[in-house]
Design a protein around this motif. Structure first.
Motif, PDB file in Angstrom:
ATOM      1  N   ASN A   1       0.833  -1.196   0.000  1.00 23.46           N
ATOM      2  CA  ASN A   1       0.000   0.000   0.000  1.00 23.46           C
ATOM      3  C   ASN A   1       0.877   1.259   0.000  1.00 23.46           C
ATOM      4  O   ASN A   1       0.617   2.208  -0.742  1.00 23.46           O
ATOM      5  N   ALA A   2       1.910   1.264   0.811  1.00 24.22           N
ATOM      6  CA  ALA A   2       2.839   2.401   0.850  1.00 24.22           C
ATOM      7  C   ALA A   2       3.549   2.546  -0.495  1.00 24.22           C
ATOM      8  O   ALA A   2       3.728   3.661  -0.995  1.00 24.22           O
ATOM      9  N   GLU A   3       3.927   1.422  -1.073  1.00 24.37           N
ATOM     10  CA  GLU A   3       4.605   1.442  -2.369  1.00 24.37           C
ATOM     11  C   GLU A   3       3.688   2.037  -3.437  1.00 24.37           C
ATOM     12  O   GLU A   3       4.121   2.849  -4.256  1.00 24.37           O
ATOM     13  N   GLU A   4       2.417   1.661  -3.433  1.00 20.39           N
ATOM     14  CA  GLU A   4       1.459   2.200  -4.401  1.00 20.39           C
ATOM     15  C   GLU A   4       1.269   3.700  -4.218  1.00 20.39           C
ATOM     16  O   GLU A   4       1.171   4.451  -5.193  1.00 20.39           O
ATOM     17  N   LYS A   5       1.206   4.160  -2.971  1.00 20.27           N
ATOM     18  CA  LYS A   5       1.059   5.592  -2.703  1.00 20.27           C
ATOM     19  C   LYS A   5       2.272   6.361  -3.223  1.00 20.27           C
ATOM     20  O   LYS A   5       2.136   7.422  -3.832  1.00 20.27           O
ATOM     21  N   ILE A   6       3.456   5.828  -2.979  1.00 16.41           N
ATOM     22  CA  ILE A   6       4.678   6.480  -3.448  1.00 16.41           C
ATOM     23  C   ILE A   6       4.700   6.510  -4.976  1.00 16.41           C
ATOM     24  O   ILE A   6       5.000   7.537  -5.588  1.00 16.41           O
ATOM     25  N   PHE A   7       4.379   5.372  -5.597  1.00 15.67           N
ATOM     26  CA  PHE A   7       4.387   5.289  -7.054  1.00 15.67           C
ATOM     27  C   PHE A   7       3.406   6.295  -7.653  1.00 15.67           C
ATOM     28  O   PHE A   7       3.740   7.007  -8.597  1.00 15.67           O
ATOM     29  N   SER A   8       2.209   6.393  -7.087  1.00 11.53           N
ATOM     30  CA  SER A   8       1.201   7.329  -7.577  1.00 11.53           C
ATOM     31  C   SER A   8       1.698   8.767  -7.432  1.00 11.53           C
ATOM     32  O   SER A   8       1.587   9.578  -8.363  1.00 11.53           O
ATOM     33  N   TYR A   9       2.255   9.076  -6.285  1.00 15.58           N
ATOM     34  CA  TYR A   9       2.788  10.415  -6.024  1.00 15.58           C
ATOM     35  C   TYR A   9       3.920  10.748  -7.002  1.00 15.58           C
ATOM     36  O   TYR A   9       3.934  11.822  -7.613  1.00 15.58           O
ATOM     37  N   LEU A  10       4.864   9.829  -7.150  1.00 16.53           N
ATOM     38  CA  LEU A  10       6.002  10.084  -8.028  1.00 16.53           C
ATOM     39  C   LEU A  10       5.561  10.212  -9.486  1.00 16.53           C
ATOM     40  O   LEU A  10       6.061  11.073 -10.216  1.00 16.53           O
ATOM     41  N   ARG A  11       4.645   9.348  -9.915  1.00 20.33           N
ATOM     42  CA  ARG A  11       4.191   9.394 -11.301  1.00 20.33           C
ATOM     43  C   ARG A  11       3.550  10.751 -11.607  1.00 20.33           C
ATOM     44  O   ARG A  11       3.851  11.364 -12.622  1.00 20.33           O
ATOM     45  N   GLU A  12       2.693  11.229 -10.726  1.00 21.54           N
ATOM     46  CA  GLU A  12       2.064  12.540 -10.930  1.00 21.54           C
ATOM     47  C   GLU A  12       3.106  13.652 -10.941  1.00 21.54           C
ATOM     48  O   GLU A  12       3.117  14.504 -11.827  1.00 21.54           O
ATOM     49  N   ARG A  13       3.967  13.641  -9.946  1.00 22.23           N
ATOM     50  CA  ARG A  13       5.001  14.684  -9.818  1.00 22.23           C
ATOM     51  C   ARG A  13       5.949  14.655 -11.017  1.00 22.23           C
ATOM     52  O   ARG A  13       6.242  15.697 -11.609  1.00 22.23           O
ATOM     53  N   PHE A  14       6.430  13.475 -11.385  1.00 20.75           N
ATOM     54  CA  PHE A  14       7.361  13.345 -12.496  1.00 20.75           C
ATOM     55  C   PHE A  14       6.714  13.751 -13.818  1.00 20.75           C
ATOM     56  O   PHE A  14       7.349  14.369 -14.664  1.00 20.75           O
ATOM     57  N   THR A  15       5.437  13.414 -14.008  1.00 18.66           N
ATOM     58  CA  THR A  15       4.742  13.784 -15.239  1.00 18.66           C
ATOM     59  C   THR A  15       4.638  15.298 -15.360  1.00 18.66           C
ATOM     60  O   THR A  15       4.862  15.860 -16.433  1.00 18.66           O
ATOM     61  N   VAL A  16       4.318  15.950 -14.271  1.00 15.85           N
ATOM     62  CA  VAL A  16       4.219  17.416 -14.283  1.00 15.85           C
ATOM     63  C   VAL A  16       5.585  18.028 -14.573  1.00 15.85           C
ATOM     64  O   VAL A  16       5.715  18.917 -15.425  1.00 15.85           O
ATOM     65  N   ILE A  17       6.602  17.557 -13.885  1.00 15.17           N
ATOM     66  CA  ILE A  17       7.951  18.118 -14.077  1.00 15.17           C
ATOM     67  C   ILE A  17       8.429  17.894 -15.508  1.00 15.17           C
ATOM     68  O   ILE A  17       8.913  18.819 -16.159  1.00 15.17           O
ATOM     69  N   ALA A  18       8.285  16.672 -16.010  1.00 15.51           N
ATOM     70  CA  ALA A  18       8.718  16.377 -17.379  1.00 15.51           C
ATOM     71  C   ALA A  18       7.870  17.137 -18.395  1.00 15.51           C
ATOM     72  O   ALA A  18       8.358  17.546 -19.450  1.00 15.51           O
ATOM     73  N   GLY A  19       6.601  17.364 -18.063  1.00 10.13           N
ATOM     74  CA  GLY A  19       5.698  18.082 -18.960  1.00 10.13           C
ATOM     75  C   GLY A  19       6.088  19.527 -19.207  1.00 10.13           C
ATOM     76  O   GLY A  19       5.640  20.134 -20.180  1.00 10.13           O
ATOM     77  N   PHE A  20       6.915  20.090 -18.346  1.00  9.92           N
ATOM     78  CA  PHE A  20       7.376  21.455 -18.561  1.00  9.92           C
ATOM     79  C   PHE A  20       8.289  21.569 -19.777  1.00  9.92           C
ATOM     80  O   PHE A  20       8.441  22.643 -20.335  1.00  9.92           O
ATOM     81  N   SER A  21       8.916  20.466 -20.172  1.00  7.27           N
ATOM     82  CA  SER A  21       9.891  20.551 -21.253  1.00  7.27           C
ATOM     83  C   SER A  21       9.619  19.631 -22.435  1.00  7.27           C
ATOM     84  O   SER A  21      10.426  19.555 -23.354  1.00  7.27           O
ATOM     85  N   MET A  22       8.479  18.913 -22.422  1.00  6.23           N
ATOM     86  CA  MET A  22       8.170  18.020 -23.543  1.00  6.23           C
ATOM     87  C   MET A  22       6.667  17.801 -23.637  1.00  6.23           C
ATOM     88  O   MET A  22       5.933  18.197 -22.741  1.00  6.23           O
ATOM     89  N   CYS A  23       6.233  17.136 -24.693  1.00  5.00           N
ATOM     90  CA  CYS A  23       4.799  16.895 -24.881  1.00  5.00           C
ATOM     91  C   CYS A  23       4.283  15.903 -23.834  1.00  5.00           C
ATOM     92  O   CYS A  23       5.058  15.176 -23.215  1.00  5.00           O
ATOM     93  N   ASP A  24       2.968  15.886 -23.653  1.00 12.05           N
ATOM     94  CA  ASP A  24       2.348  15.082 -22.596  1.00 12.05           C
ATOM     95  C   ASP A  24       2.664  13.592 -22.712  1.00 12.05           C
ATOM     96  O   ASP A  24       2.967  12.944 -21.708  1.00 12.05           O
ATOM     97  N   ASP A  25       2.570  13.029 -23.923  1.00 11.03           N
ATOM     98  CA  ASP A  25       2.823  11.594 -24.083  1.00 11.03           C
ATOM     99  C   ASP A  25       4.266  11.241 -23.712  1.00 11.03           C
ATOM    100  O   ASP A  25       4.513  10.257 -23.022  1.00 11.03           O
TER     101      ASP A  25
END
Length: 178
Positions: free
Chosen positions: A14-38
């Protein structure tokens, strides 16, 4: 977050899933600043997978956020290095053939043949990857593809990421490996 990392290291899914969800959202936003959404989603997913492959080996004091951020930074840098190399390779081919219409169409023909060959190899070795890429390329939405293939969105992102990587590797190296 530190507590979640501790729990995940001790095997708490459960903790692993929470971390993964948090990181995926955060990383997508950060990466989205410099490249397309996909591409941002692909890079974020790659970074999360790298984090989860190695986080248990780090141990105490559970300072994973900076380490995970560094992995994302490296994935983004690799992405831009690869894009730069791809542009450079294509630019060199174009520069050699300016003014020679036959040569340009010949290269275009070779590129199409290479792409068709790689798609056939992908279809034979990884039909699910090929199907997902085909459906997305045909304009189906993520939800439609997931429903049609009976998979989750996360699974679709994994399939698309792997399929694109295998296709890219085939185009540049001539083989579909995994």
């Amino acid at each position: 977050m530190k507590k979640l990392w501790e729990q995940a290291v001790k095997g708490d899914k459960n903790a692993e899933e929470k971390i993964f969800s948090y990181l995926r959202e955060r990383f997508t936003v950060i990466a989205g600043f410099s490249m397309c959404d996909d591409d941002a989603k692909d890079i974020a997913h790659d970074a999360c997978m790298a984090v989860f492959k190695g986080y248990k080996t780090l141990g105490s004091p559970y300072q994973y956020n900076g380490w995970a951020q560094k992995i994302l930074k490296n994935k983004i840098a690799n992405y831009f290095n690869r894009k730069s190399l791809e542009k450079e390779t294509l630019s060199k081919k174009d520069a050699l053939n300016i003014g020679n219409l036959y040569a340009v169409s010949h290269i275009d023909h070779e590129i199409i043949l290479t792409l068709e060959s790689c798609l056939k190899k992908l279809q034979i070795q990884h039909p699910r990857y090929a199907l997902a890429l085909e459906l997305i390329q045909s304009g189906y939405t993520t939800d439609e593809v997931c429903k049609r293939m009976d998979i989750t969105k996360n699974n679709l992102y994994v399939i698309l990421n792997r399929g694109r990587k295998l296709l890219r590797d085939c185009i540049f190296n001539g083989e579909v490996k995994e």
